[in-house]
Structures are given as C-alpha cells and as structure tokens.
Design a protein around this motif. Structure first.
Motif, PDB file in Angstrom:
ATOM      1  N   ALA A   1      41.413  12.820 -18.773  1.00  0.00           N
ATOM      2  CA  ALA A   1      42.924  12.580 -18.798  1.00  0.00           C
ATOM      3  C   ALA A   1      42.938  11.242 -19.952  1.00  0.00           C
ATOM      4  N   LYS A   2      42.157  10.342 -19.626  1.00  0.00           N
ATOM      5  CA  LYS A   2      42.070   9.053 -20.090  1.00  0.00           C
ATOM      6  C   LYS A   2      41.601   9.037 -21.789  1.00  0.00           C
ATOM      7  N   ARG A   3      40.863  10.078 -21.875  1.00  0.00           N
ATOM      8  CA  ARG A   3      40.409  10.344 -23.311  1.00  0.00           C
ATOM      9  C   ARG A   3      41.307  10.966 -23.964  1.00  0.00           C
ATOM     10  N   TRP A   4      42.204  11.969 -23.526  1.00  0.00           N
ATOM     11  CA  TRP A   4      43.247  12.525 -24.147  1.00  0.00           C
ATOM     12  C   TRP A   4      44.593  11.547 -24.249  1.00  0.00           C
ATOM     13  N   SER A   5      44.822  10.609 -23.517  1.00  0.00           N
ATOM     14  CA  SER A   5      45.933   9.853 -23.327  1.00  0.00           C
ATOM     15  C   SER A   5      46.277   8.827 -24.360  1.00  0.00           C
ATOM     16  N   LYS A   6      47.503   8.897 -24.729  1.00  0.00           N
ATOM     17  CA  LYS A   6      48.005   8.010 -26.025  1.00  0.00           C
ATOM     18  C   LYS A   6      47.753   6.434 -25.342  1.00  0.00           C
ATOM     19  N   ASN A   7      47.863   6.191 -24.183  1.00  0.00           N
ATOM     20  CA  ASN A   7      48.054   4.805 -23.607  1.00  0.00           C
ATOM     21  C   ASN A   7      46.848   4.711 -22.750  1.00  0.00           C
ATOM     22  N   SER A   8      45.541   5.022 -23.314  1.00  0.00           N
ATOM     23  CA  SER A   8      44.557   5.078 -22.409  1.00  0.00           C
ATOM     24  C   SER A   8      43.911   3.786 -21.643  1.00  0.00           C
ATOM     25  N   GLU A   9      44.529   2.690 -22.393  1.00  0.00           N
ATOM     26  CA  GLU A   9      44.039   1.334 -21.903  1.00  0.00           C
ATOM     27  C   GLU A   9      44.733   1.056 -20.614  1.00  0.00           C
ATOM     28  N   LYS A  10      45.862   1.658 -20.262  1.00  0.00           N
ATOM     29  CA  LYS A  10      46.716   1.650 -18.967  1.00  0.00           C
ATOM     30  C   LYS A  10      46.018   2.190 -17.769  1.00  0.00           C
ATOM     31  N   TYR A  11      44.958   2.938 -18.013  1.00  0.00           N
ATOM     32  CA  TYR A  11      44.240   3.682 -17.136  1.00  0.00           C
ATOM     33  C   TYR A  11      43.462   2.637 -15.971  1.00  0.00           C
ATOM     34  N   GLY A  12      43.778   2.727 -14.790  1.00  0.00           N
ATOM     35  CA  GLY A  12      43.178   1.672 -13.979  1.00  0.00           C
ATOM     36  C   GLY A  12      43.919   0.577 -13.572  1.00  0.00           C
ATOM     37  N   THR A  13      45.210   0.483 -14.233  1.00  0.00           N
ATOM     38  CA  THR A  13      45.958  -0.625 -13.893  1.00  0.00           C
ATOM     39  C   THR A  13      47.247  -0.061 -13.027  1.00  0.00           C
ATOM     40  N   GLY A  14      47.071   1.286 -12.582  1.00  0.00           N
ATOM     41  CA  GLY A  14      48.125   1.533 -11.736  1.00  0.00           C
ATOM     42  C   GLY A  14      49.330   2.521 -12.457  1.00  0.00           C
ATOM     43  N   ILE A  15      48.634   3.704 -13.108  1.00  0.00           N
ATOM     44  CA  ILE A  15      49.350   4.512 -13.726  1.00  0.00           C
ATOM     45  C   ILE A  15      49.397   5.856 -13.429  1.00  0.00           C
ATOM     46  N   THR A  16      50.652   6.478 -13.185  1.00  0.00           N
ATOM     47  CA  THR A  16      50.795   7.594 -12.499  1.00  0.00           C
ATOM     48  C   THR A  16      50.067   8.791 -13.042  1.00  0.00           C
ATOM     49  N   ASP A  17      49.480   8.723 -14.307  1.00  0.00           N
ATOM     50  CA  ASP A  17      48.857   9.868 -14.853  1.00  0.00           C
ATOM     51  C   ASP A  17      47.330   9.808 -14.443  1.00  0.00           C
ATOM     52  N   GLY A  18      46.963   8.755 -14.125  1.00  0.00           N
ATOM     53  CA  GLY A  18      45.611   8.422 -13.528  1.00  0.00           C
ATOM     54  C   GLY A  18      45.467   9.339 -12.206  1.00  0.00           C
ATOM     55  N   MET A  19      46.576   9.119 -11.294  1.00  0.00           N
ATOM     56  CA  MET A  19      46.811   9.902  -9.953  1.00  0.00           C
ATOM     57  C   MET A  19      46.967  11.123 -10.232  1.00  0.00           C
ATOM     58  N   VAL A  20      47.669  11.703 -11.017  1.00  0.00           N
ATOM     59  CA  VAL A  20      47.860  13.096 -11.305  1.00  0.00           C
ATOM     60  C   VAL A  20      46.767  13.640 -11.700  1.00  0.00           C
ATOM     61  N   ALA A  21      45.854  13.165 -12.529  1.00  0.00           N
ATOM     62  CA  ALA A  21      44.467  13.865 -12.921  1.00  0.00           C
ATOM     63  C   ALA A  21      43.706  13.924 -11.964  1.00  0.00           C
ATOM     64  N   SER A  22      43.510  12.912 -11.154  1.00  0.00           N
ATOM     65  CA  SER A  22      42.397  12.777  -9.882  1.00  0.00           C
ATOM     66  C   SER A  22      42.853  13.822  -8.983  1.00  0.00           C
ATOM     67  N   GLU A  23      44.170  13.881  -8.449  1.00  0.00           N
ATOM     68  CA  GLU A  23      44.452  14.572  -7.119  1.00  0.00           C
ATOM     69  C   GLU A  23      44.827  15.802  -7.500  1.00  0.00           C
ATOM     70  N   SER A  24      45.321  16.251  -8.816  1.00  0.00           N
ATOM     71  CA  SER A  24      45.153  17.640  -8.805  1.00  0.00           C
ATOM     72  C   SER A  24      43.965  18.405  -9.010  1.00  0.00           C
ATOM     73  N   ALA A  25      43.116  17.634  -9.652  1.00  0.00           N
ATOM     74  CA  ALA A  25      41.775  18.221  -9.956  1.00  0.00           C
ATOM     75  C   ALA A  25      41.002  18.229  -8.558  1.00  0.00           C
ATOM     76  N   ASN A  26      40.972  17.622  -7.759  1.00  0.00           N
ATOM     77  CA  ASN A  26      40.215  17.827  -6.505  1.00  0.00           C
ATOM     78  C   ASN A  26      40.686  18.741  -5.727  1.00  0.00           C
ATOM     79  N   ASN A  27      42.218  19.088  -5.670  1.00  0.00           N
ATOM     80  CA  ASN A  27      42.724  20.158  -4.783  1.00  0.00           C
ATOM     81  C   ASN A  27      42.584  21.543  -5.522  1.00  0.00           C
ATOM     82  N   ALA A  28      42.398  21.510  -6.891  1.00  0.00           N
ATOM     83  CA  ALA A  28      42.077  22.480  -7.503  1.00  0.00           C
ATOM     84  C   ALA A  28      40.829  23.065  -7.365  1.00  0.00           C
ATOM     85  N   SER A  29      39.905  22.196  -7.220  1.00  0.00           N
ATOM     86  CA  SER A  29      38.431  22.578  -7.098  1.00  0.00           C
ATOM     87  C   SER A  29      38.187  23.461  -5.748  1.00  0.00           C
TER      88      SER A  29
END
Lengths: 506, 155
Positions: A286-314
């Motif tokens: 998600a970070k690699r494909w994101s336009k504002n990848s530098e914001k990952y880890g600072t409290g961005i919704t998309d980081g939550m989306v990536a992690s939480e959707s993937a773990n339930n999908a697994s």
C-alpha cells in the motif's frame, strides 16, 4: 455437476439461516472480538479452547463458530493495537503503525471504525475467494497421488519453517518435533505401537486438540505470567463518525482495499503464512503504490485499511488448502482441521463430494460471519475498550481452568489434560528458545498424511522399479519440489518487507 | 546489545541442540526394533532431527554472532513457576477433591500470587472474583452443555 453444486448451495443457505446457527455466529464473533482485544490472548488460542463446545453441534455450525471466533479475534486485535499500541494478536502488528498515532491525535474512534469497515470488506473478499477457489482446487486435488501429497506436506512444513523469523533451522526443527509427537501411538499402516514407552494409555496417541490447547492457550498463560502489564485505554466516541469513515473509505480507498484484501487472501493460502505476514506485506505494498507514501506511519487511514483488510482476508485464504487438500494454511486453520477430524470428517479432495452439504453450509456461514462482523463489531467498540482494563491475573487464572476443562471434555481423560500441560510447557520453553508453535502444530497434524504418503510412494517406487520416476519426475511433484526450494529463500525476502514496514512506522 | 546477553542467547541454542539431540537418541533407541514399513518414517524424521540438532549445537558453539534479532523481555521465573506448579497441583487435586472446588482454590491462589498486593484483604477479593468465575464456568459447562467433570469428595 452444476446442478449438484446448486443443490448443495441451497442446502447450505437453508442450514445457515437457522436461528441457532445465526445466534452461535453472533456469540462467537462477540467472544472472538473480546478475546482478540486482550493482548496476549490470540485467535488460535480462542479457537483451540472452543473446540470442545462444537461437539454438541452439527459439524458445519461448529466449524462456522470456530471461523467466526477467528474473524472476531483478528478484528479485535486491531482494537488494542489502536488504543494501546499493543497488538491484541500478532495479526495486528502493522495496525499499530498508523492506528496508535491516530488515537494519540484523538482520532481513536476514526481508527476503530476504519479498522471495522476494512476488516469486514477484507473478510468478505477472503470468503468469496474461499468459495471460488476451493471447488476447482478440490477437483485438481482428486488427481493427486501419494508422491504429490508427500511433497505438498514437505512444502507446507518448509514454508512455515522458513517463515519462522529468520531462524530457518529452528523452524524446521519445530515442524520435525511436531511430526515426531504425531507418531506417538499405533502407526497408521500396521498398527504397531510406537514411542509409547510401554505405557499402555499412550497407544491411542496424542490428542491433537489437547496438544493445541497446550501449545496455544496454556503456554500463553505462562507467557502472560512472565510479563504482566496493567493496561489502560482512552476512548471517547464522536457522533456520526461511522458514516463519515465509511463514505471516505469507499470513495478514496477502493483500490487499496481491493489490493490489500487480495494480497491477504493469497498470502493466507500459503501454508504457515498467516494474518501477520498478510498484513505486513499489504501494508508495504500500500505504501509503495501510494502517492503520499511518506505519510504512512504517521497515522494515516490508508495504513489502517491495508493492514486490517489483509489480515481478515487471510482467514478465508487460509481455509482453502485446509478444506481442499487437508493441509492447513496456518495455526488457526490447523485447529479447525483438528476439530473436523474429531467430528470424524476427513478434509481433502473427497470432502466436497462426501460432505458437500457441510462444506457449503460452512462457506456460506463464514461469509455471513464476515458480514455480521459489521453489526457485532459496531456495538462492541465501547465494550472492548472496557475489556482492556481487566487485570491480567484474573485472565490467567480463568484461562488455566478453561484449558483444563476444555481438554478434559474432549474424551473425559486426565491423560489428555497432562498432555495439554506438557505441550504448554513445550510451547512456552520452545518460544523462548526460538521454536515456532505453529510449525509444531502443523507437524503434529500432518504426521499421518506425511507418513502414509511417503510409505505408499516407496511401495510404488519399488513396484515401478524407479525411485526417480515416482518421487521426482511427476509434474505436480516437480512443481512442489521447486516451490519448496523457493520457500527456503523466502526469509530474506520477508526480512526486506519487515525492515521496510518498520522504517515506515518511524 | 551487550556481551552478556549475547552469551545468554548462545546458551539457549546450545541447550536446545543438546536437549533435542538427547531426546532423539532416546527415540532412536526405541525405534530400533520397529518393523518395515512402520520404521521408515521414524528413521527419516530422526535422521533429520539429528542433523538439525547438531547444526544448531555447532552454530551455537562456533558462531560467536548473535542469531536472534529480537531481544526477549526477561522472564519472571517465580511467577511462571508459580502458575506451573499451581496447575500441576490443580490436576492432581481434581480427581481427589472434585473439579469445581479445586478450580476455585487454584484460581484464587494464582490470581492472588500474581497480584502485587499480597495482603489477606486482597486474598479475599481474589476469592470473591474467582467464586464468580467458578459459578460462571459451572453454569456454562455443567448446566448448559453438561460436560462431565471429574468428581472427588466434593464437586
């Protein structure tokens, strides 16, 4: 074939929508969320402890309950990741990266709702994958012979081993310990007693579920006792946040959500690569494909989306090889397979033709559980926050007793209880020296399949007079031999992902 | 990471290799009289186990570098032993005293021992909380799903 499938589908639908089944799913989701939210209590543990409860139910309802527990627990783990910066289950490690900064900014409710919606959508995509991939795969599975199964079990064990955090030797050792323990009792071919040390009751072998309750529940109580933390979480709800968050995710994070859910499902299929790795990989992507990848880890919704959707999908992905091949895709799936076996149902290629009604009921119930997570999760957000304040000493005391009664109720045997405690100690000490409990569980459950397929292949080889032809040159075997070699190279790739994900969190 | 913690980790691997090697030798000794085909799989697996144990052992002896990346939190062995010993006593007591009574006693003791406050008052509080948990377990297991539990003198 088509009309038969439709028939099973209709049976599955009617079985799913019975009041009892629905009630069980809702209760299991709630229990899963609460257990998952308490740091130290994992999804595998909750599933193992609840297997005895399934004996009074039909196999499909029992299975649906176990799956719903897993679904709830993986989502619930995200709650403590957000509120306490402590993942409730290992599956939510990547959720701490953005979840905790969000809650520190006072956006805990936004993070919790994002986590809920992502988990639900990820879970739905995972269960759809389960439905669509299982049937074709089970047809392929029908064509597999003993040599193929032998290599698939080897592949499963090496993958889980090579994913054991950089210590490949110890990972393989864990799997081998499981295989050895699985040999205790009468051997499956000639019924000779093995490794019973002339102790008669051991002839019936180690009960898989008893061992798993030890490995995942009892050992975890010792871990919790070793490092007790008292925890306090802050959370105040804002009105209307749920609608706002839903609208935002569906508008802006469609692509991220789909990609992460698919990554989660695919990673889940790999034996040994569970929710933890799924969320880590999809976070990095998600970070690699994101336009504002530098914001990952600072409290961005998309980081939550990536992690939480993937773990339930697994979870859905993990169940694909479990049902079709009888080879679990992870610790949670290994426990569910143990439960199936205890119900007298053999997972694998014939499951779909012999027990089509059970499989379809289960798959539809599983999809429904993922949808119902939205409702149950929504109402439980306020409760889980309170759960996090329960003192660990009562959790430990209660879980010890639950492990004992859960194990005893399997076969009314105190020997099983002793086995459970021994495996608990093995699990605890093993974890401290770097062994992998998931690999031990996988070895334990795969031992009979690995052995019978090896011996059958040997017999085939001696009748065909060619070892090479039987063991190496069959096409599907060859694929799995190559995959096994590749999987041993996975650790370095994974370290790269982990390092990248870690650097993102800072 | 300082030097002392590195040695500790190497000791862990050393003992892991030693213990698994010892157990494997015991198992090999047991499996010598197995007949074909029930000897194939044990021998293969024992062979793999010997190789792995020796590799881990040698790596711990030769390699001075720390292989474990994560630093584990130091364990509180008193607490762990406390939980373990209580559980063992619990299992011994179940057939003698009965499941529910020994559960109540074990839970009270475990939660009291694990707490920071070891006063008599806190023992009483632990007892009350655990009585509630026991009643809950009784209702679920005995009344709702009627799981048979070992009974001793009491329930």
């Amino acid at each position: 074939m088509g009309s038969e499938m439709l028939e099973f589908f209709v049976i599955g639908l009617t079985n799913t929508f019975t009041p009892f089944n629905l009630l069980i799913i809702i209760l299991a989701l709630a229990a899963g969320i609460i257990v998952g939210a308490v740091p130290g209590l994992s999804a595998a543990m909750a599933t193992a402890l609840l297997v005895p409860f399934t004996f009074g139910m039909s196999p499909s309802t029992g299975l649906a309950m176990l799956a719903a527990i897993g679904v709830g627990a993986v989502y619930g783990g995200g709650n403590s990741a957000i509120l306490l910066n402590t993942p409730g289950t290992p599956a939510s490690v990547a959720s701490t990266f953005d979840g905790y900064p969000m809650s520190q900014r006072g956006e805990a409710d936004k993070a919790l709702n994002t986590s809920l919606i992502s988990s639900v959508i990820g879970g739905i995509i995972g269960s759809i994958c389960l439905m669509f991939f299982s049937i074709p795969l089970s047809r392929i599975a029908l064509q597999l012979g003993a040599p193929e199964y032998f290599w698939i079990t080897i592949f499963a064990l090496t993958t889980i081993a090579s994913l054991s955090q950089g210590a490949v030797f110890k990972g393989v050792l864990s799997g081998v310990i499981g295989l050895l323990a699985g040999m205790i009792g009468l051997d499956p071919i000639t019924a000779t007693p093995r490794f019973t040390f002339d102790y008669y009751p051991l002839m019936q072998g180690i009960d898989i579920i008893a061992a798993m309750i030890g490995l995942f529940a009892f050992s975890q109580m010792l871990v919790l006792a070793a490092s007790m933390k008292s925890t306090v979480a802050n959370y105040t709800a804002k009105k209307g946040i749920f609608k706002k968050v839903t609208a935002r995710i569906l508008r802006k994070s469609k692509l991220n959500l789909t990609r992460s859910s698919l990554i989660g499902s695919i990673v889940g299929i790999l034996p040994g690569a569970g929710a933890e790795i799924a969320s880590m990989v999809s976070y990095t992507e998600a970070k690699r494909w994101s336009k504002n990848s530098e914001k990952y880890g600072t409290g961005i919704t998309d980081g939550m989306v990536a992690s939480e959707s993937a773990n339930n999908a697994s979870i859905g992905g993990m169940l694909i090889p479990t049902l079709t091949l009888g080879i679990p895709g992870g610790a949670g799936a290994a426990i569910m397979m143990g439960a199936l076996l205890t119900h007298g149902i053999q997972p694998g290629s014939k499951l779909f033709s012999n027990h089509g009604d059970i499989v379809y009921t289960f798959m539809i119930s599983f999809l429904l559980a993922n949808i119902l997570l939205l409702v149950v999760g929504y109402f439980l957000i306020k409760v889980t926050v309170k759960v996090l304040t329960i003192p660990a000493k009562y959790v430990i005391a209660g879980m010890v007793v639950l492990s004992v009664i859960g194990t005893y109720s399997l076969r009314n045997s105190m020997l099983d209880v002793t086995v459970m405690v021994i495996f608990g100690v093995i699990g605890f000490l093993g974890k401290r020296v770097g062994l992998n409990n998931g690999a031990i569980a996988l070895g334990l459950i795969l031992a009979p399949l690995a052995e019978s397929s090896l011996v059958q292949s040997l017999l085939m080889a001696s009748s065909e007079n060619s070892f090479l032809q039987v063991f190496v040159l069959r096409p599907i075997s060859l694929v799995f031999i190559i995959l096994t070699i590749v999987s041993l190279g996975l650790p370095s790739l994974l370290m790269k992902y982990k390092r990248r994900a870690d650097s993102k969190s800072r | 990471m300082n030097k002392s913690s590195r040695t500790v980790y190497q000791h862990k691997d050393f003992y892991l290799g030693l213990v698994t090697l010892f157990i494997t030798i015991l198992l090999i000794w047991q499996s010598l009289n197995f007949q074909y085909p029930s000897n194939v799989f044990p021998w293969v697996i024992e062979g793999v186990m010997v190789i792995l144990s020796v590799v881990i052992l040698l790596k711990a002896v030769i390699n001075k570098q720390n292989t474990e990346e994560e630093k584990q939190s130091p364990a509180n062995w008193r607490r762990i032993t406390g939980v373990f010993v209580s559980s063992v006593l619990f299992i011994i007591a179940i057939p003698i005293v009965g499941f529910y009574v020994s559960s109540l006693i074990t839970m009270t003791l475990v939660s009291w021992l694990l707490g920071k406050d070891r006063s008599i008052k806190s023992l009483g509080r632990s007892f009350l909380v655990c009585a509630v948990i026991t009643i809950f377990i009784y209702i679920v297991f005995r009344v709702l799903i009627s799981v048979p539990t070992p009974e001793g003198i009491l329930i």
